[in-house]
Scaffold this active site. Structure first.
Site, PDB file in Angstrom:
ATOM      1  N   GLU A 108       0.848  -1.201   0.000  1.00 36.59           N
ATOM      2  CA  GLU A 108       0.000   0.000   0.000  1.00 36.59           C
ATOM      3  C   GLU A 108       0.880   1.246   0.000  1.00 36.59           C
ATOM      4  O   GLU A 108       1.927   1.288   0.654  1.00 36.59           O
ATOM      5  CB  GLU A 108      -0.915  -0.009   1.232  1.00 36.59           C
ATOM      6  CG  GLU A 108      -1.945   1.110   1.259  1.00 36.59           C
ATOM      7  CD  GLU A 108      -2.961   0.895   2.376  1.00 36.59           C
ATOM      8  OE1 GLU A 108      -3.412  -0.257   2.554  1.00 36.59           O
ATOM      9  OE2 GLU A 108      -3.289   1.866   3.079  1.00 36.59           O
ATOM     10  N   ASP A 110       0.238   5.367   0.558  1.00 39.66           N
ATOM     11  CA  ASP A 110      -0.817   6.238   1.079  1.00 39.66           C
ATOM     12  C   ASP A 110      -0.502   7.721   1.024  1.00 39.66           C
ATOM     13  O   ASP A 110       0.579   8.145   1.443  1.00 39.66           O
ATOM     14  CB  ASP A 110      -1.093   5.929   2.561  1.00 39.66           C
ATOM     15  CG  ASP A 110      -1.644   4.550   2.795  1.00 39.66           C
ATOM     16  OD1 ASP A 110      -2.321   4.021   1.905  1.00 39.66           O
ATOM     17  OD2 ASP A 110      -1.400   4.005   3.890  1.00 39.66           O
ATOM     18  N   GLU A 112      -2.593  10.493   3.063  1.00 39.31           N
ATOM     19  CA  GLU A 112      -3.686  10.696   4.012  1.00 39.31           C
ATOM     20  C   GLU A 112      -3.642  12.137   4.509  1.00 39.31           C
ATOM     21  O   GLU A 112      -2.633  12.581   5.067  1.00 39.31           O
ATOM     22  CB  GLU A 112      -3.571   9.732   5.197  1.00 39.31           C
ATOM     23  CG  GLU A 112      -3.785   8.277   4.805  1.00 39.31           C
ATOM     24  CD  GLU A 112      -3.625   7.334   5.972  1.00 39.31           C
ATOM     25  OE1 GLU A 112      -4.507   6.477   6.165  1.00 39.31           O
ATOM     26  OE2 GLU A 112      -2.610   7.451   6.698  1.00 39.31           O
TER      27      GLU A 112
END
Length: 296
Positions: A108, A110, A112
């Site tokens: 993953e 990310d 955010e």
């Protein structure tokens, strides 16, 4: 080659992205509608299509947040989205744009965005998961107001490096150090985006909660074209001669993108010096012995 055979072969090339992958820009036309490459993954009644499908609004209130994902998985690429974050008081609200694979030992990448009380800076947190292991957070305060206008957020992923960009400025680099035993993302990943309730951790370590009087919170997305190599979701990309790692077929794998150039490096160093407020590599309480990738 007969006409029908030629037509089928040309369609295959289009599907694999070969025709368009030779471009040297991560952002192409803004005329691609959302439905061409993406679908709603959750919170259908909290999603609004705007501008003939060229813009999408995700909403969150006490009943639900919302999210969307790409129809295909990808084995490499230079992925991007144009995003305007929720305004007003967004403490506890998380807006995310990321790549993720399937399964427990997932990979993953990310972006955010951690909301804050009105007038306080919004934190951008990036993270990298490999084989189900994350805890590689870095956080910066953005040098502009991400709620007032659209900005482009990009992830370059090729066999040599992963780079997170804000507009054209690199803010994070994760190199491929498999040679020294550091796992590197190798599973086909889907592009996802979401707006969700993160008040348990996102602002002041979870001490500052969501002010629901400002709901619904709304994030806006644009730029739904995709520069990526389509791959089967369950496949393994375990060597550099796999098709998605080809520099002949996909421009983002070419030598130009194996490391930052001198101009990019200066911009990157400036971000780390002036805007970074947390780096897992420097957290000695958490990592008395720094992870291997932090030593290079």
């Amino acid at each position: 080659m007969g006409i029908s055979t030629f037509t089928g072969f040309f369609a295959f090339l289009l599907l694999r992205g070969v025709v368009f992958a030779r471009r040297n820009s991560a952002t192409s036309t803004t005329d691609i509608s959302f439905d061409q490459n993406y679908y709603i993954t959750w919170g259908n009644d909290h999603v609004l299509s705007l501008n003939q499908g060229r813009e999408l609004q995700l909403s969150m209130d006490t009943s639900s947040g919302s999210g969307f994902g790409s129809k295909l998985h990808y084995g490499s690429g230079f992925f991007h989205i144009r995003l305007k974050l929720p305004g007003k008081d967004s403490a506890g609200v998380v807006t995310a744009f990321y790549l993720t694979s399937q399964g427990d030992r997932h990979d993953e990448l990310d972006f955010e965005f951690l909301g804050n009380r009105e007038g306080k800076p919004i934190t951008l947190q990036t993270n990298v998961f490999t084989n189900g292991v994350g805890d590689r957070e870095q956080r910066i305060h953005l040098w502009f107001d991400p709620t007032s206008d659209f900005h482009t957020y990009k992830i370059l992923w090729n066999p040599h490096q992963i780079v997170f960009y804000v507009d054209d400025i690199p803010i994070r680099v994760f190199m491929n150090y498999e040679s020294i035993g550091v796992d590197y993302p190798s599973k086909p990943m889907q592009i996802e985006a979401s707006l969700w309730n993160g008040e348990s951790w996102a602002t002041d370590g979870g001490q500052t909660k969501i002010n629901w009087s400002y709901a619904p919170f709304q994030a806006h997305f644009q730029g739904f074209d995709i520069n990526g190599c389509p791959a089967e979701a369950e496949a393994d990309i375990d060597n550099t001669d796999q098709q998605c790692y080809s520099s002949d077929l996909y421009w983002w794998n070419s030598k130009k993108f194996w490391k930052l150039d001198s101009t990019q490096r200066r911009k990157y160093d400036n971000v780390r010096k002036n805007y970074m407020n947390y780096d897992y590599c420097s957290d000695r309480a958490r990592y008395p012995n720094p992870p291997k990738e932090c030593l290079y």
